[in-house]
Write an enzyme that holds these catalytic residues in place. Structure first.
Site, short mmCIF file in Angstrom:
data_model
loop_
_atom_site.label_atom_id
_atom_site.label_comp_id
_atom_site.label_asym_id
_atom_site.label_seq_id
_atom_site.Cartn_x
_atom_site.Cartn_y
_atom_site.Cartn_z
N PRO A 1 0.82 -1.22 0.00
CG PRO A 1 -0.03 -0.99 2.17
CD PRO A 1 0.79 -1.89 1.29
CG HIS A 2 -0.72 4.33 2.08
ND1 HIS A 2 -1.64 3.34 2.32
CD2 HIS A 2 -0.35 4.80 3.27
CE1 HIS A 2 -1.82 3.24 3.62
NE2 HIS A 2 -1.05 4.10 4.23
#
Length: 188
Positions: free
Chosen positions: A105-106
Site C-alpha cells: 500500500p501507500h
C-alpha cells in the site's frame, strides 16, 4: 534459451533482469491505462491491469493479470508485479520481483527486493538496499553470512509475510514465510 541457475534468493533478481529487459511493448486490449500515466520504455500489461492516473513507469516492467497500480506510483525496471497484486499510491518500486496477490500500500519503498505471494506490506514500509561502506550485501543463510555478490539488495520476503505500518528493513534481510513485524519495527 538462456539457462540461469537459481541457487540463492537474489538469483531471482538476476533471472528477472534477464527476462524483463528483453521485453518489447505488449499492452493487452483489456488493460486500462488512465490519463496522465507516463511510460518511458517498454511495458508488458496482461489483461485487466489498471494503471491509475499519475503513475510513472521507467524501463521495462511486467504487470500480471488483474494487477492494480494506484495513483502516483513510481515503478522502475526491471520490475515484475504478479497477478492480482496491488501497488498503492506513492509507492516506489525498482528492480524488484513482487509475487501474486501481494499488496504494497501507500508510501512504501522497495528497491532490489523479492516479495513472495499473498503478502501485505504495511503502509510506510521502507527497504534499504545499499550499505554505507559500499561493500556487497551479505545475507544470513543457514546461520552463515553469504556474500550475495550484489552491491544493492533489499528485502527478501517469502510468502504470506505481513509487515506493520512503518516497518524499516535493512539491506539483505530475510523475512521468512508467514512472518510478521510490529508497527515501526526495524528489521536488522
Amino acid at each position: 534459451g538462456r539457462w540461469i541457475s537459481i541457487g540463492y534468493p537474489w538469483d531471482l533478481l538476476r533471472a528477472n533482469d534477464e527476462i524483463i529487459w528483453k521485453y518489447t511493448e505488449n499492452i493487452n486490449k483489456w488493460a486500462i491505462i488512465e490519463p496522465n500515466v507516463t511510460i518511458k520504455w517498454n511495458i508488458y500489461l496482461e489483461e485487466w491491469v489498471i494503471l491509475k492516473s499519475g503513475t510513472y513507469i521507467e524501463w521495462n516492467v511486467y504487470f500480471g493479470k488483474w494487477a492494480i497500480i494506484w495513483p502516483n506510483a513510481y515503478i522502475r525496471g526491471n520490475t515484475s508485479i504478479g497477478e492480482n497484486s496491488k501497488i498503492g499510491a506513492f509507492v516506489e518500486l525498482k528492480n524488484s520481483y513482487i509475487g501474486e496477490s501481494t499488496c504494497i500500500p501507500h508510501l512504501s519503498y522497495f528497491w532490489d527486493s523479492i516479495i513472495g505471494n499473498n503478502s501485505n506490506m504495511g503502509g510506510w514500509t521502507k527497504v534499504a538496499n545499499l550499505r554505507h561502506d559500499g561493500t556487497n550485501i551479505r545475507v544470513m543463510i543457514k546461520n552463515k553470512l553469504v556474500d550475495s555478490g550484489r552491491r544493492k539488495l533489499g528485502a527478501i520476503a517469502w510468502d504470506n509475510v505481513h509487515t506493520g505500518i512503518g516497518t524499516l528493513i535493512y539491506p539483505g534481510r530475510i523475512l521468512s514465510t508467514d512472518s510478521t513485524t510490529l508497527p515501526g519495527e526495524i528489521v536488522k
